[in-house]
Write a protein that holds these residues in place. Structure first.
Motif, PDB file in Angstrom:
ATOM      1  N   GLY A 265       0.823  -1.210   0.000  1.00 22.84           N
ATOM      2  CA  GLY A 265       0.000   0.000   0.000  1.00 22.84           C
ATOM      3  C   GLY A 265       0.850   1.249   0.000  1.00 22.84           C
ATOM      4  O   GLY A 265       1.861   1.322   0.697  1.00 22.84           O
ATOM      5  N   THR A 266       0.425   2.233  -0.776  1.00 19.38           N
ATOM      6  CA  THR A 266       1.189   3.484  -0.861  1.00 19.38           C
ATOM      7  C   THR A 266       1.099   4.295   0.421  1.00 19.38           C
ATOM      8  O   THR A 266       1.905   5.201   0.629  1.00 19.38           O
ATOM      9  CB  THR A 266       0.702   4.351  -2.044  1.00 19.38           C
ATOM     10  OG1 THR A 266      -0.687   4.659  -1.861  1.00 19.38           O
ATOM     11  CG2 THR A 266       0.923   3.652  -3.375  1.00 19.38           C
ATOM     12  N   GLU A 267       0.144   3.969   1.294  1.00 19.75           N
ATOM     13  CA  GLU A 267      -0.017   4.693   2.556  1.00 19.75           C
ATOM     14  C   GLU A 267       0.400   3.854   3.764  1.00 19.75           C
ATOM     15  O   GLU A 267       0.017   4.147   4.888  1.00 19.75           O
ATOM     16  CB  GLU A 267      -1.474   5.155   2.711  1.00 19.75           C
ATOM     17  CG  GLU A 267      -1.959   6.073   1.601  1.00 19.75           C
ATOM     18  CD  GLU A 267      -1.173   7.368   1.511  1.00 19.75           C
ATOM     19  OE1 GLU A 267      -0.869   7.955   2.565  1.00 19.75           O
ATOM     20  OE2 GLU A 267      -0.860   7.784   0.377  1.00 19.75           O
ATOM     21  N   ASP A 268       1.175   2.817   3.529  1.00 20.96           N
ATOM     22  CA  ASP A 268       1.631   1.940   4.611  1.00 20.96           C
ATOM     23  C   ASP A 268       2.662   2.678   5.461  1.00 20.96           C
ATOM     24  O   ASP A 268       3.706   3.079   4.960  1.00 20.96           O
ATOM     25  CB  ASP A 268       2.245   0.669   4.020  1.00 20.96           C
ATOM     26  CG  ASP A 268       2.526  -0.401   5.052  1.00 20.96           C
ATOM     27  OD1 ASP A 268       2.700  -0.070   6.242  1.00 20.96           O
ATOM     28  OD2 ASP A 268       2.584  -1.574   4.668  1.00 20.96           O
TER      29      ASP A 268
ATOM     30  N   ALA B 128      -3.706   2.512  -0.091  1.00 23.47           N
ATOM     31  CA  ALA B 128      -3.875   1.447   0.897  1.00 23.47           C
ATOM     32  C   ALA B 128      -2.854   1.581   2.021  1.00 23.47           C
ATOM     33  O   ALA B 128      -1.696   1.907   1.790  1.00 23.47           O
ATOM     34  CB  ALA B 128      -3.741   0.083   0.244  1.00 23.47           C
ATOM     35  N   SER B 129      -3.319   1.296   3.236  1.00 21.69           N
ATOM     36  CA  SER B 129      -2.429   1.263   4.381  1.00 21.69           C
ATOM     37  C   SER B 129      -2.041  -0.196   4.643  1.00 21.69           C
ATOM     38  O   SER B 129      -2.391  -1.099   3.882  1.00 21.69           O
ATOM     39  CB  SER B 129      -3.106   1.889   5.598  1.00 21.69           C
ATOM     40  OG  SER B 129      -4.301   1.204   5.897  1.00 21.69           O
TER      41      SER B 129
ATOM     42  N   PHE C 293      -6.758  -4.534  -0.253  1.00 23.77           N
ATOM     43  CA  PHE C 293      -6.074  -5.707  -0.787  1.00 23.77           C
ATOM     44  C   PHE C 293      -7.065  -6.844  -1.074  1.00 23.77           C
ATOM     45  O   PHE C 293      -6.720  -7.803  -1.738  1.00 23.77           O
ATOM     46  CB  PHE C 293      -5.007  -6.212   0.192  1.00 23.77           C
ATOM     47  CG  PHE C 293      -3.854  -5.260   0.349  1.00 23.77           C
ATOM     48  CD1 PHE C 293      -2.862  -5.188  -0.615  1.00 23.77           C
ATOM     49  CD2 PHE C 293      -3.759  -4.446   1.461  1.00 23.77           C
ATOM     50  CE1 PHE C 293      -1.793  -4.322  -0.481  1.00 23.77           C
ATOM     51  CE2 PHE C 293      -2.690  -3.571   1.611  1.00 23.77           C
ATOM     52  CZ  PHE C 293      -1.708  -3.510   0.635  1.00 23.77           C
ATOM     53  N   LEU C 294      -8.278  -6.748  -0.553  1.00 25.28           N
ATOM     54  CA  LEU C 294      -9.271  -7.812  -0.685  1.00 25.28           C
ATOM     55  C   LEU C 294     -10.245  -7.534  -1.830  1.00 25.28           C
ATOM     56  O   LEU C 294     -11.448  -7.766  -1.701  1.00 25.28           O
ATOM     57  CB  LEU C 294     -10.028  -7.984   0.633  1.00 25.28           C
ATOM     58  CG  LEU C 294      -9.160  -8.260   1.857  1.00 25.28           C
ATOM     59  CD1 LEU C 294     -10.016  -8.316   3.116  1.00 25.28           C
ATOM     60  CD2 LEU C 294      -8.372  -9.549   1.671  1.00 25.28           C
TER      61      LEU C 294
END
Length: 64
Positions: free
Chosen positions: A4-7, A37-38, A44-45
């Motif tokens: 995720g780009t916001e992880d 996504a974090s 992811f689902l």
């Protein structure tokens, strides 16, 4: 691999480093960044993600 780009738990650089090492060692791999996504995000689902995973497994795993 999906990242995720916001992880904020695992830096994207870690996935990029692993990806590069796998490529260097001729290990089949793909890296996808999930926009917005974090870590462990429900993004992811999604059906598109499952399709990517299944296509990868179909391509690289042999069936009996």
């Amino acid at each position: 691999m999906f990242h995720g780009t916001e992880d904020v738990v695992v830096p994207i650089k870690d996935s990029e480093k692993l990806y590069d090492a796998l490529v260097e060692n001729n290990v089949p791999t793909e890296l996808y960044e999930i926009e917005g996504a974090s870590h462990m995000d429900v993004k992811f689902l999604q059906p598109q993600v499952f399709k990517i995973v299944m296509d990868f497994l179909d391509k690289y795993l042999t069936r009996p």
